[in-house]
Design a protein around this motif. Structure first.
Motif, short mmCIF file in Angstrom:
data_model
loop_
_atom_site.label_atom_id
_atom_site.label_comp_id
_atom_site.label_asym_id
_atom_site.label_seq_id
_atom_site.Cartn_x
_atom_site.Cartn_y
_atom_site.Cartn_z
N ASP A 48 6.57 -6.60 -1.60
CA ASP A 48 5.17 -6.50 -2.38
C ASP A 48 4.97 -6.90 -3.78
N TRP A 49 6.23 -6.49 -4.45
CA TRP A 49 6.07 -7.22 -6.04
C TRP A 49 5.97 -8.57 -5.95
N SER A 50 6.65 -9.27 -5.17
CA SER A 50 6.69 -10.81 -5.27
C SER A 50 5.29 -11.39 -5.03
N VAL A 51 4.84 -10.89 -3.84
CA VAL A 51 3.39 -11.23 -3.48
C VAL A 51 2.45 -11.08 -4.72
N ARG A 52 2.45 -9.91 -5.08
CA ARG A 52 1.40 -9.44 -6.41
C ARG A 52 1.44 -10.46 -7.46
N ALA A 53 2.82 -10.69 -7.91
CA ALA A 53 3.07 -11.55 -8.99
C ALA A 53 2.74 -12.99 -8.71
N LEU A 54 2.98 -13.37 -7.45
CA LEU A 54 2.61 -14.80 -7.14
C LEU A 54 0.91 -14.85 -7.15
N GLN A 55 0.23 -13.58 -6.72
CA GLN A 55 -1.35 -13.81 -6.55
C GLN A 55 -1.59 -13.80 -8.01
N ALA A 56 -0.92 -13.28 -9.10
CA ALA A 56 -1.47 -13.07 -10.10
C ALA A 56 -1.13 -14.28 -11.17
N GLN A 115 2.46 -4.86 -16.94
CA GLN A 115 1.12 -4.50 -17.48
C GLN A 115 -0.01 -5.16 -16.62
N GLN A 116 0.21 -6.37 -16.16
CA GLN A 116 -0.99 -6.85 -15.32
C GLN A 116 -0.94 -6.33 -13.79
N ILE A 117 0.04 -6.43 -13.04
CA ILE A 117 0.21 -6.23 -11.84
C ILE A 117 0.69 -4.86 -11.26
N GLY A 118 1.22 -4.08 -12.53
CA GLY A 118 1.58 -2.68 -12.31
C GLY A 118 3.11 -2.44 -11.86
N PRO A 119 3.96 -1.57 -11.81
CA PRO A 119 5.06 -1.58 -11.55
C PRO A 119 5.36 -1.66 -9.88
N LEU A 120 6.68 -1.41 -9.54
CA LEU A 120 7.06 -1.45 -8.21
C LEU A 120 6.20 -0.32 -7.60
N ASP A 121 5.67 -0.53 -6.38
CA ASP A 121 5.13 0.66 -5.60
C ASP A 121 5.87 1.87 -5.19
N GLU A 122 5.87 2.82 -5.78
CA GLU A 122 6.83 3.72 -5.01
C GLU A 122 6.47 4.50 -3.92
N GLN A 123 5.47 3.94 -3.20
CA GLN A 123 4.90 4.72 -1.82
C GLN A 123 5.97 3.98 -0.78
N PHE A 124 6.71 2.96 -1.10
CA PHE A 124 7.54 2.32 -0.12
C PHE A 124 9.05 2.86 -0.14
N GLY A 125 9.20 3.61 -1.11
CA GLY A 125 10.50 4.30 -1.12
C GLY A 125 11.61 3.17 -1.73
#
Length: 153
Positions: free
Chosen positions: A84-92, A66-76
């Motif tokens: 990308d998920w790991s970095v966004r989670a750490l930054q949050a 809910q805070q950082i969003g789902p896995l970004d599907e643009q990467f396939g």
């Protein structure tokens, strides 16, 4: 028990990134359950804080999504969406953990059979999609968050 700073947890595996990798202590898949139980007993309640989790198997808290969003599907599928998920989670402010007492057999790279150098295009997408967040590393095909610690290879 909920640890509020822990956002995502991944397992140990035979085929994954270095800090999650453990040599397979079995020759046949029939031996896997016994090996997994031995890992669980030997490493009970042990976890390792990491900067990157591979996305083949993740436990994620709902509030993190809910805070950082789902896995970004643009990467396939299988192309840096987990980085990308790991970095966004750490930054949050969330922590990433490897559950050392959980072992999952991973056949590895089934998604990528026959894909070849398609990963290069997806790597470039990641750099473009998050300007200033990612930089290429010294290893061929490596990516690191800009201004932060290097992700472990």
């Amino acid at each position: 028990m909920v640890l509020p700073k822990v956002g995502t947890v991944g397992p140990m595996s035979n085929e994954t990134a270095a800090l999650q990798q453990m040599a397979a202590g079995y020759q046949q898949l029939e031996e896997l359950p016994l090996f997994a139980m031995q890992v669980q007993k030997q490493h009970s309640q042990q976890a390792l804080s990491v900067e990157r989790l591979k996305g083949f198997c993740l436990a994620v808290r709902r509030d993190v999504v809910q805070q950082i969003g789902p896995l970004d599907e643009q990467f396939g599928t299988g192309f840096f969406e987990d980085d990308d998920w790991s970095v966004r989670a750490l930054q949050a402010g969330f922590q990433l953990l490897v559950a050392k007492d959980v072992y999952i057999h991973h056949f590895g790279n089934r998604t990528f059979q026959g894909v070849g150098r398609l990963a290069d295009g997806h790597r470039q997408k990641l750099i473009i999609a998050r300007p200033g967040l990612w930089r290429t590393g010294t290893l061929p095909g490596s990516l690191y968050p800009t201004g932060g610690p290097q992700l472990k290879q």
